[in-house]
Write an enzyme that holds these catalytic residues in place. Structure first.
Site, PDB file in Angstrom:
ATOM      1  N   LYS A  70       0.839  -1.182   0.000  1.00  0.00           N
ATOM      2  CA  LYS A  70       0.074   0.099   0.064  1.00  0.00           C
ATOM      3  C   LYS A  70       0.976   1.048  -0.033  1.00  0.00           C
ATOM      4  CE  LYS A  70      -4.231  -1.966   1.663  1.00  0.00           C
ATOM      5  NZ  LYS A  70      -4.999  -2.263   2.946  1.00  0.00           N
ATOM      6  N   LYS A  75      -4.728  -8.498 -11.420  1.00  0.00           N
ATOM      7  CA  LYS A  75      -5.805  -8.958 -10.343  1.00  0.00           C
ATOM      8  C   LYS A  75      -6.780  -7.750 -10.353  1.00  0.00           C
ATOM      9  CE  LYS A  75      -6.276  -9.102  -5.412  1.00  0.00           C
ATOM     10  NZ  LYS A  75      -6.676  -8.156  -4.547  1.00  0.00           N
ATOM     11  N   LYS A  93     -10.194  -2.509  -6.873  1.00  0.00           N
ATOM     12  CA  LYS A  93     -10.676  -1.292  -7.149  1.00  0.00           C
ATOM     13  C   LYS A  93      -9.532  -0.222  -7.115  1.00  0.00           C
ATOM     14  CE  LYS A  93     -12.942  -1.893  -3.004  1.00  0.00           C
ATOM     15  NZ  LYS A  93     -13.534  -2.981  -2.860  1.00  0.00           N
TER      16      LYS A  93
HETATM   17  P1  ADP Z   1      -9.843  -4.418  -3.777  1.00  0.00           P
HETATM   18  O1  ADP Z   1      -8.510  -5.087  -4.062  1.00  0.00           O
HETATM   19  O2  ADP Z   1     -10.646  -4.313  -4.828  1.00  0.00           O
HETATM   20  O3  ADP Z   1      -9.510  -3.241  -2.878  1.00  0.00           O
HETATM   21  P2  ADP Z   1     -10.421  -5.600  -1.087  1.00  0.00           P
HETATM   22  O4  ADP Z   1      -9.033  -5.409  -1.020  1.00  0.00           O
HETATM   23  O5  ADP Z   1     -11.516  -4.747  -0.765  1.00  0.00           O
HETATM   24  O6  ADP Z   1     -10.678  -5.363  -2.882  1.00  0.00           O
HETATM   25  O7  ADP Z   1     -10.940  -7.080  -0.990  1.00  0.00           O
HETATM   26  C1  ADP Z   1     -12.023  -7.472  -0.301  1.00  0.00           C
HETATM   27  C2  ADP Z   1     -12.104  -9.105  -0.380  1.00  0.00           C
HETATM   28  O8  ADP Z   1     -12.011  -9.439  -1.671  1.00  0.00           O
HETATM   29  C3  ADP Z   1     -10.704  -9.903   0.145  1.00  0.00           C
HETATM   30  O9  ADP Z   1     -11.168 -10.786   0.558  1.00  0.00           O
HETATM   31  C4  ADP Z   1      -9.672 -10.136  -0.993  1.00  0.00           C
HETATM   32  O10 ADP Z   1      -8.948 -11.238  -1.130  1.00  0.00           O
HETATM   33  C5  ADP Z   1     -11.134 -10.219  -2.222  1.00  0.00           C
HETATM   34  N1  ADP Z   1     -10.632 -10.099  -3.579  1.00  0.00           N
HETATM   35  C6  ADP Z   1     -10.499  -8.743  -4.116  1.00  0.00           C
HETATM   36  N2  ADP Z   1     -10.136  -8.757  -5.210  1.00  0.00           N
HETATM   37  C7  ADP Z   1     -10.037  -9.964  -5.518  1.00  0.00           C
HETATM   38  C8  ADP Z   1      -9.602 -10.673  -6.653  1.00  0.00           C
HETATM   39  N3  ADP Z   1      -9.322 -10.129  -8.017  1.00  0.00           N
HETATM   40  N4  ADP Z   1      -9.691 -12.142  -6.912  1.00  0.00           N
HETATM   41  C9  ADP Z   1     -10.082 -12.717  -5.584  1.00  0.00           C
HETATM   42  N5  ADP Z   1     -10.442 -12.277  -4.429  1.00  0.00           N
HETATM   43  C10 ADP Z   1     -10.278 -10.800  -4.303  1.00  0.00           C
END
Ligand code: ADP
Ligand code: TRP
Length: 321
Positions: free
Chosen positions: A110, A190, A193
């Site tokens: 981050k 991946k 957001k």
């Molecule tokens: P982002 O990466 O969009 O900010 P978050 O960090 O809020 O998403 O992730 C929320 C949940 O969704 C976590 O448990 C994370 O492991 C899962 N997650 C987010 N993006 C993915 C992805 N591309 N594939 C699988 N799981 C994901």
């Protein structure tokens, strides 16, 4: 068997969140005591806008219910409505070695991605450990990126037990959904957001189609044979279609004569259809004012009934009682 997970209300739900975090949990409903909370305090570490935060919490709380979270079967609450999370966290900070936190990949990532390094972000894993340990959770279903946080949770619990007696805290196990471990985004990285490459679940039909059409593909001509094994389209289609349908698409990729636009259209249709019942449920929830708040209030009550006795047990062990 107690199953627990937290979902950050950090924006609109996307397909990665759904398959990585939400679906694996919803699939476990009925197979044990399921606890799901909105990790609003965690989201706070990456926010500086109160109105946006309030809106994100509202959207996420509705969307999870729309996706099939059943508040009859599952304890569902907001982290900030149960003070024991933070109270236990503070207790855990006092046994957590600095070195353990300094090794955290998520924090380093981050910061490397330009997020300012506040202390909340640094201590984030300790709050997460408290979230889990406060409920004596057996199993924590999460995406692959959370593996280290789960290891740290165990490390912290072991430290507490070594210092204050075996059985003070229960060691949880992670449940990483390997088969859908990383859902790719529009640009094949991946889906996240923070990369702006998401396909969101609850969007208008036109907007959804446009998103799917914007999946990055190579410049293989329409008539040429295409490689299905390196295609984001196929990887995403797998999540929504039957194995036969996926095989059919792969065969057509190899055969040539069909353009990427056609495959994207098929993917769009599969996604649109898959989420149809959830869109309907979402509309139903929106038509009942106050419903979501009531659900979360009742969930917080049930959560406190579990977390507060754990906190008492720990405070007893460390000498606060
Ligand atoms: P982002 O990466 O969009 O900010 P978050 O960090 O809020 O998403 O992730 C929320 C949940 O969704 C976590 O448990 C994370 O492991 C899962 N997650 C987010 N993006 C993915 C992805 N591309 N594939 C699988 N799981 C994901
Ligand atoms: N850090 C998790 C994520 O970003 C969310 C989370 C917070 C969590 N507390 C938790 C997940 C406890 C599982 C258990 O996805």
């Amino acid at each position: 068997m107690r199953i627990l997970t937290g979902i950050q209300p950090s924006g609109i739900l996307h397909i990665g969140n759904y398959f990585g975090a939400i679906k694996p949990v919803l699939d476990l409903q009925g197979q044990g005591e399921v606890f799901v909370f909105l990790a609003d305090l965690h989201a706070l570490t990456s926010s500086s806008n109160g109105a946006a935060m309030r809106e994100n919490i509202r959207t996420a709380s509705i969307d999870l219910l729309a996706c099939g979270l059943d508040p009859e079967q599952t304890v569902y609450w907001r982290q900030s409505q149960v003070p024991a999370h933070v109270q236990l966290m503070w207790t855990l900070t006092s046994v957590t070695p600095m070195g353990l936190m300094e090794r955290m990949v998520a924090y380093k990532d981050k910061v490397a991605n330009g997020l300012s390094a506040n202390v909340g972000l640094f201590t984030y894993p300790i709050l997460q450990a408290a979230d889990i340990l406060a409920y004596d959770a057996d199993l924590v279903p999460v995406g692959k990126d959370q593996k280290q946080h789960l290891e740290v949770t165990r490390d912290i619990a072991i430290k507490v037990n070594e210092a204050y007696g075996e059985g003070t805290l229960k060691l949880p196990d992670a449940k990483i959904s390997e088969d859908v471990a990383v859902v790719p985004g529009l640009d094949a990285r991946k889906m996240s957001k923070s990369y702006g490459n998401t396909i969101d679940i609850f969007t208008e039909e036109k907007a959804l189609r446009k998103k799917v059409m914007s999946i990055v593909t190579d410049s293989t001509p329409l008539e040429a044979s295409k490689d299905p094994d390196s295609s984001t389209i196929v990887d995403l289609y797998r999540l929504f279609a039957s194995p036969e349908q996926v095989q059919q698409m792969k065969d057509e990729f190899r055969a040539g004569g069909v353009g990427y636009g056609h495959f994207k259209q098929r993917l769009f249709e599969a996604i649109w259809e898959y989420y149809a019942p959830m869109r309907t449920r979402r509309e139903e929830i929106l038509a009942k004012p106050g419903y979501v708040d009531e659900v979360l209030e009742e969930g917080a009550r049930r959560a406190r009934a579990v977390a507060e006795p754990t906190l008492e047990r720990v405070w007893q062990a460390v000498g606060m009682r």
